[in-house]
Write an enzyme that holds these catalytic residues in place. Structure first.
Site, PDB file in Angstrom:
ATOM      1  N   HIS A  55       0.404  -1.339   0.218  1.00 39.14           N
ATOM      2  CA  HIS A  55       0.190   0.039   0.246  1.00 39.14           C
ATOM      3  C   HIS A  55       0.842   0.930   0.194  1.00 39.14           C
ATOM      4  O   HIS A  55       2.291   1.325   0.644  1.00 39.14           O
ATOM      5  CB  HIS A  55      -0.957   0.121   1.207  1.00 39.14           C
ATOM      6  N   HIS A  57       0.906   4.374   1.778  1.00 34.39           N
ATOM      7  CA  HIS A  57       1.733   4.872   3.185  1.00 34.39           C
ATOM      8  C   HIS A  57       3.857   5.428   3.109  1.00 34.39           C
ATOM      9  O   HIS A  57       4.029   4.272   2.642  1.00 34.39           O
ATOM     10  CB  HIS A  57       1.857   4.522   4.101  1.00 34.39           C
ATOM     11  N   ASP A  59       5.880   4.869   4.796  1.00 35.47           N
ATOM     12  CA  ASP A  59       6.761   3.982   5.166  1.00 35.47           C
ATOM     13  C   ASP A  59       6.588   2.537   4.668  1.00 35.47           C
ATOM     14  O   ASP A  59       6.970   1.548   5.477  1.00 35.47           O
ATOM     15  CB  ASP A  59       6.438   3.662   7.439  1.00 35.47           C
ATOM     16  N   HIS A  60       6.013   2.328   3.921  1.00 32.72           N
ATOM     17  CA  HIS A  60       5.850   0.637   2.778  1.00 32.72           C
ATOM     18  C   HIS A  60       6.962   1.808   1.565  1.00 32.72           C
ATOM     19  O   HIS A  60       6.801   0.276   0.790  1.00 32.72           O
ATOM     20  CB  HIS A  60       4.536   0.673   3.234  1.00 32.72           C
ATOM     21  N   HIS A 113      -7.828  -0.542   5.955  1.00 29.50           N
ATOM     22  CA  HIS A 113      -6.775  -0.090   6.285  1.00 29.50           C
ATOM     23  C   HIS A 113      -6.750   1.090   5.176  1.00 29.50           C
ATOM     24  O   HIS A 113      -6.086   2.579   5.385  1.00 29.50           O
ATOM     25  CB  HIS A 113      -5.294  -0.328   6.811  1.00 29.50           C
ATOM     26  N   ASP A 132       0.047  -3.589   6.459  1.00 30.58           N
ATOM     27  CA  ASP A 132      -1.211  -3.261   7.631  1.00 30.58           C
ATOM     28  C   ASP A 132      -2.231  -3.701   7.992  1.00 30.58           C
ATOM     29  O   ASP A 132      -3.615  -3.225   7.958  1.00 30.58           O
ATOM     30  CB  ASP A 132      -1.035  -2.234   7.529  1.00 30.58           C
ATOM     31  N   HIS A 170       4.746  -4.447  11.209  1.00 32.81           N
ATOM     32  CA  HIS A 170       5.432  -3.747  12.185  1.00 32.81           C
ATOM     33  C   HIS A 170       4.910  -4.405  13.187  1.00 32.81           C
ATOM     34  O   HIS A 170       4.887  -5.786  13.875  1.00 32.81           O
ATOM     35  CB  HIS A 170       4.391  -2.822  12.052  1.00 32.81           C
TER      36      HIS A 170
HETATM   37 FE    FE Z   1       2.979   1.260   8.131  1.00 33.68          FE
HETATM   38 ZN    ZN Z   2      -0.367   1.760   6.696  1.00 30.73          ZN
END
Ligand code: FE
Ligand code: ZN
Length: 254
Positions: A55, A57, A59-60, A113, A132, A170
């Protein structure tokens, strides 16, 4: 079988480097960062050929463009989210099989999400990369989706073989367990896992991957239709979507 390496980055993210030995193909799953991933691949002597994104975001996808510039790798991501994955070359959608050397990834569209989230299931390696969507004893926050969507997504992942290893993005397990015990205190599997998680985290060891067998028994977000959990929440006989929404609501304010 895939050779899977787990790299902890940022405060609590896991990035995965996976190598298919027959072809030598190497993918980074959800590169949050660049330098640590390139250094780890170097150390292993692995040449990165792919990025697999779940996805959009940051942090990905944070390492997408720099890793692609450095390695010339191919970026695979969700067709359900065409505009938010930097450098995406190949778009995959629900039901697709993405061939990765001698293995293949079955693609699941799992909105909730985010509205475009996908998961990659490597059947031959019993490995699910779910970003996530599912965490050990938890699930992602509903930033762009509804409880109905997330419950449907988790129900589909729940139907995979129990031996499936859950490679989530995570390390949230310890706080997830604290919450789960608060709503499902009589769950013996959860209680045993609580002790195991505490011991592992005290030694600074990862709790990820877990298995689907464990998650099905102990993760409340997969159990909104379970009679024992519904009873513990005083919601016996209610619609699983309503129960799921209530679990998510309680977690959001826990
Ligand atoms: Fe994340
Ligand atoms: Zn995420």
């Amino acid at each position: 079988m895939l050779d899977i390496r787990q790299i902890p980055v940022l405060s609590d993210n896991y990035v995965y480097l996976i190598r298919e030995p027959t072809s030598g193909a190497v993918a980074v799953v959800d590169p949050a960062v660049t330098d640590e991933i390139l250094a780890e691949a170097d150390k292993l002597g692995w040449r990165i050929t792919h990025i697999l994104n779940t996805h959009h975001h940051s942090d990905h996808i944070g390492g997408n463009e720099a890793i692609k510039a450095k390695t010339g790798c191919t970026i695979v991501g969700p067709a359900h989210d065409p505009d938010r994955i930097p450098g995406m070359d190949i778009q995959v959608k629900d039901g697709d099989t993405y061939v990765f050397g001698a293995e293949s990834a079955h693609v699941f569209f799992v909105p909730g999400h985010t509205r475009g989230h996908i998961a990659y299931w490597f059947k031959d390696s019993d490995a699910l990369f779910c970003g996530d969507t599912m965490f050990s004893i938890g699930c992602g926050r509903l930033f762009e989706g509804t409880p109905q969507q997330m419950w449907t997504s988790l129900s589909r992942l729940r139907a995979l073989p129990p031996a499936t290893r859950i490679y989530c993005a995570h390390e949230y397990t310890e706080s997830n367990v604290r919450f789960a015990v608060s709503i499902d205190p009589g769950n013996a599997t959860l209680r045993a896992y609580e002790a195991e998680v505490k011991a592992k985290r005290a030694r600074k060891e990862p709790t990820v991957p877990s298995t689907l067998k464990l998650e099905r028994a102990a993760n409340p977000f997969l159990r909104a239709d379970d009679a024992n959990l519904q009873a513990a929440m005083a919601m016996t006989g209610q619609d699983p979507v309503a129960v799921f929404a209530e679990i998510r609501r309680r977690k959001d304010v826990f």
